[in-house]
Design a protein around this motif. Structure first.
Motif, short mmCIF file in Angstrom:
data_model
loop_
_atom_site.label_atom_id
_atom_site.label_comp_id
_atom_site.label_asym_id
_atom_site.label_seq_id
_atom_site.Cartn_x
_atom_site.Cartn_y
_atom_site.Cartn_z
N GLY A 87 -109.87 -34.69 1.34
CA GLY A 87 -110.33 -35.19 2.63
C GLY A 87 -109.27 -35.22 3.70
O GLY A 87 -109.53 -35.61 4.84
N GLY A 88 -108.05 -34.80 3.33
CA GLY A 88 -106.98 -34.74 4.33
C GLY A 88 -106.49 -36.11 4.75
O GLY A 88 -106.59 -37.09 4.01
N ARG A 89 -105.99 -36.19 5.97
CA ARG A 89 -105.42 -37.43 6.49
C ARG A 89 -106.03 -37.71 7.86
O ARG A 89 -105.48 -37.32 8.91
CB ARG A 89 -103.89 -37.30 6.59
N PRO A 90 -107.19 -38.40 7.88
CA PRO A 90 -107.89 -38.63 9.16
C PRO A 90 -107.04 -39.36 10.19
O PRO A 90 -107.25 -39.18 11.40
CB PRO A 90 -109.10 -39.48 8.74
N TYR A 91 -106.10 -40.19 9.75
CA TYR A 91 -105.28 -40.93 10.71
C TYR A 91 -104.44 -40.01 11.57
O TYR A 91 -104.05 -40.37 12.69
CB TYR A 91 -104.41 -41.96 9.99
N LEU A 92 -104.15 -38.80 11.08
CA LEU A 92 -103.40 -37.87 11.92
C LEU A 92 -104.24 -37.41 13.11
O LEU A 92 -103.76 -37.32 14.24
CB LEU A 92 -102.94 -36.67 11.09
N GLN A 93 -105.51 -37.09 12.84
CA GLN A 93 -106.40 -36.69 13.94
C GLN A 93 -106.57 -37.81 14.96
O GLN A 93 -106.79 -37.56 16.15
CB GLN A 93 -107.78 -36.29 13.39
N ALA A 94 -106.46 -39.05 14.49
CA ALA A 94 -106.61 -40.17 15.42
C ALA A 94 -105.41 -40.32 16.35
O ALA A 94 -105.53 -40.93 17.42
CB ALA A 94 -106.82 -41.47 14.64
N VAL A 153 -103.85 -30.88 14.89
CA VAL A 153 -103.32 -31.05 13.53
C VAL A 153 -103.67 -29.79 12.75
O VAL A 153 -104.84 -29.43 12.63
CB VAL A 153 -103.91 -32.29 12.83
N GLU A 154 -102.64 -29.13 12.23
CA GLU A 154 -102.88 -27.89 11.49
C GLU A 154 -102.07 -27.92 10.19
O GLU A 154 -100.84 -28.05 10.22
CB GLU A 154 -102.45 -26.68 12.31
N GLU A 155 -102.76 -27.80 9.07
CA GLU A 155 -102.04 -27.73 7.80
C GLU A 155 -101.40 -26.35 7.69
O GLU A 155 -102.08 -25.33 7.79
CB GLU A 155 -102.97 -27.98 6.62
N VAL A 156 -100.09 -26.32 7.49
CA VAL A 156 -99.36 -25.06 7.47
C VAL A 156 -98.84 -24.69 6.08
O VAL A 156 -98.38 -23.57 5.87
CB VAL A 156 -98.18 -25.09 8.46
N ALA A 157 -98.92 -25.62 5.12
CA ALA A 157 -98.46 -25.29 3.77
C ALA A 157 -98.84 -26.40 2.82
O ALA A 157 -99.04 -27.57 3.23
CB ALA A 157 -96.95 -25.07 3.73
N GLU A 158 -98.96 -26.05 1.54
CA GLU A 158 -99.03 -27.02 0.45
C GLU A 158 -97.98 -26.62 -0.57
O GLU A 158 -97.97 -25.48 -1.05
CB GLU A 158 -100.42 -27.06 -0.19
N LEU A 159 -97.08 -27.54 -0.88
CA LEU A 159 -95.95 -27.24 -1.74
C LEU A 159 -95.90 -28.22 -2.90
O LEU A 159 -95.99 -29.43 -2.69
CB LEU A 159 -94.63 -27.33 -0.94
N PRO A 160 -95.73 -27.73 -4.12
CA PRO A 160 -95.63 -28.64 -5.27
C PRO A 160 -94.20 -29.10 -5.52
O PRO A 160 -93.25 -28.38 -5.24
CB PRO A 160 -96.12 -27.75 -6.42
N TYR A 200 -97.47 -31.65 -2.01
CA TYR A 200 -97.32 -32.15 -0.66
C TYR A 200 -98.02 -31.22 0.33
O TYR A 200 -97.88 -30.00 0.26
CB TYR A 200 -95.84 -32.26 -0.28
N ALA A 201 -98.78 -31.83 1.25
CA ALA A 201 -99.37 -31.09 2.35
C ALA A 201 -98.46 -31.22 3.56
O ALA A 201 -97.98 -32.32 3.88
CB ALA A 201 -100.76 -31.64 2.68
N LEU A 202 -98.22 -30.10 4.24
CA LEU A 202 -97.38 -30.07 5.44
C LEU A 202 -98.27 -29.77 6.63
O LEU A 202 -98.91 -28.71 6.69
CB LEU A 202 -96.29 -29.02 5.32
N ASP A 203 -98.35 -30.72 7.57
CA ASP A 203 -99.19 -30.57 8.75
C ASP A 203 -98.33 -30.45 10.00
O ASP A 203 -97.38 -31.23 10.19
CB ASP A 203 -100.12 -31.78 8.89
N THR A 245 -99.05 -31.60 17.12
CA THR A 245 -98.68 -31.43 18.53
C THR A 245 -99.57 -32.31 19.39
O THR A 245 -100.64 -32.76 18.96
CB THR A 245 -98.81 -29.97 18.99
N ASP A 246 -99.13 -32.55 20.61
CA ASP A 246 -99.88 -33.33 21.60
C ASP A 246 -100.25 -34.72 21.09
O ASP A 246 -101.42 -35.04 20.84
CB ASP A 246 -101.16 -32.58 22.02
N PRO A 247 -99.28 -35.59 20.93
CA PRO A 247 -99.60 -36.96 20.49
C PRO A 247 -100.43 -37.68 21.54
O PRO A 247 -100.27 -37.48 22.75
CB PRO A 247 -98.22 -37.60 20.34
#
Length: 501
Positions: free
Chosen positions: A448-455, A460-467, A478-481, A484-486
């Protein structure tokens, strides 16, 4: 000292030096735990206090990194070397209180055989310097008893002050000392002399900067730590964890000897009353609090560090300082013979398991999340992503991930925890330009991602998932998001929960 005693002391010193050398090798091999990485960040910005604890752990780490650099060994170096004066203090304490070199060297060896001393000095936490300071509190009290000289109370105060700079648990030493003085008629005369009170002033003077720091920060550290003392939810199930964890941290044979010694000192009148009561007061006062604390919350095994010098002395008394009936004597002799090798073996197996996972067939175990195995490789991959997307700062949701990122990413990388800003109050804020550019948020991947980031960010763009891996085991992903534009301030400056109404 006879020639035999001199050889015994010399051989014990060589054995302890060998154990310290083993810990140094383990320290260089084992990645930092998340707490160590967090405290390492403290050491880069020394202050008289921090949100979680007093400053001694940061000073210990800073001293080590000045010698060996910002490496795993550098972070842990001084903590491990402090086992040498700790061992001396425990040796002298046991020899003074219970009459002999054999009891003294046995206490020093048994303390070093415990995981509390081995792992407790290897993994640098506030309990590391507290363990060392506690040994000197006990030693200087033994000197008070031995010499009858009031000046030794000043040394007691200095040791208590250093213990207070390590952890607030040291406040219980005051209660323990008072209990000892009241319980031993021959020691009560100290209460009508100025010496104990002068020692208290020394302790207060050493601790005063921590009080001033708290006064400047709304008493937040005191409120956080001392707020744990109240029972909010009665949950006595936590008591069941106390004994098994201490059997492990003491190692089984040292635990048996310590229990035998404490029982004998309490019920068999072995040794002088003042010596017996001193060991009991220094042990049971703190243990009683933790038993009470466990009625509502978990008590971590390493919190018992300040009682271990007294426990080691009691164990040495059981092993060398008294005569048992045949059956008990066989048990004491067996435990004494096997306690050191079993302690060393348990330490070695723990280090191998924490670093490789091979002993559990590369499956999860209790150390898998807290020790930063795989973080060096993971950080290299995170840095590659950061450079590729042009992120000017790396954000993390918690202090542990923030500490690991700061330690393992290239030096000078902007790393920030945007929440819980009270943790970083002693450190400079990131430059506005660093927070104005694209930001890379690193967090454990969740469904479900991290809704608090969208808030908080328009894009918000996920650019990688790294173990993060230990051998074939994926510890976590780990998900790397890219953010931009806070929508507001990147840093959440809400007050900590301790300061809310």
């Amino acid at each position: 000292m006879t020639g035999h005693d001199a050889r015994l002391v010399r051989n014990t010193a060589f054995a302890i030096l060998a154990l310290v050398a083993l810990r140094l090798v383990a320290a260089a091999w084992t990645p930092l735990t998340f707490d160590e990485a967090y405290y390492w960040m403290w050491s880069k910005h020394l202050a008289f206090g921090y949100y979680d604890h007093p400053p001694m752990v940061a000073l210990v780490i800073r001293a080590g990194t000045l010698i060996a650099g910002d490496t795993e060994l550098g972070v842990r170096l001084v903590s491990i070397l402090l086992a040498l004066p700790m061992s001396f203090a425990v040796y002298r304490t046991a020899a003074i209180l219970f009459g002999g070199v054999r009891v003294g060297v046995t206490a020093a060896i048994l303390l070093n055989a415990t995981l509390m001393a081995a792992v407790g000095t290897l993994i640098v936490t506030p309990d590391s310097p507290l363990l060392v300071a506690s040994s000197f509190v006990l030693f200087f009290l033994a000197k008070v008893l031995q010499t009858g000289r009031g000046a030794w109370w000043l040394a007691v105060g200095a040791a208590v002050g250093c213990a207070l700079l390590s952890k607030y648990t040291a406040l219980f030493f005051g209660a323990a000392i008072l209990i000892w003085l009241l319980a031993v008629p021959k020691q009560r005369h100290w209460l009508i002399t100025p010496w104990p009170y002068l020692g208290g002033l020394v302790a207060f003077a050493i601790f005063a900067p921590v009080i001033l720091w708290n006064a400047d920060h709304q008493w937040v550290s005191f409120i956080k730590q001392m707020g744990r003392a109240r029972i909010e939810d009665f949950r006595p199930a936590f008591i069941a964890e106390l004994v098994p964890t201490q059997v492990a941290f003491a190692t089984p044979f040292v635990f048996i000897l310590g229990a035998m010694g404490l029982h004998a000192l309490a019920w068999r009148n072995e040794g002088e009353r003042a010596a017996r009561t001193l060991i009991g007061a220094m042990f049971w006062t703190i243990v009683a609090y933790f038993v009470w604390h466990s009625l509502h919350a978990r008590v971590e095994a390493n919190w018992f560090a300040p009682v271990y010098p007294a426990f080691a002395v009691a164990a040495a008394v059981a092993a060398r300082g008294m005569s048992w009936e045949t059956r008990e004597q066989r048990l004491a002799d067996f435990c004494l013979q096997w306690a050191p090798p079993i302690g060393v073996l348990m330490f070695a197996l723990l280090i191998v398991q924490a670093n490789t996972g091979m002993l559990s067939g590369y499956k999860r175990d209790a150390t898998v999340r807290s020790v930063g195995v795989g973080w060096r490789e993971l950080a290299d991959r995170i840095e590659a992503v950061r450079a590729r997307v042009g992120a000017t700062c790396v954000l993390a949701p918690d202090y542990g991930t923030t500490g690991w990122l700061a330690f393992y990413l290239p030096r000078g990388t902007c790393v920030v925890q945007p929440t819980q800003r009270i943790r970083w109050v002693n450190m400079p804020e990131p430059e506005p330009a660093q927070l104005a550019g694209p930001l890379l948020f690193v967090d454990e991947a969740r469904p479900g991602g991290r809704p608090y980031l969208q808030a908080n960010f328009a894009h918000v763009e996920e650019v990688a998932e790294l173990p993060r891996k230990r051998g074939p085991l994926i510890i976590e992903t780990y998900a790397l998001d890219l953010l931009t534009d806070p929508k507001g301030d990147v840093l959440d400056r809400s007050p900590p929960p301790e300061l809310l109404p």
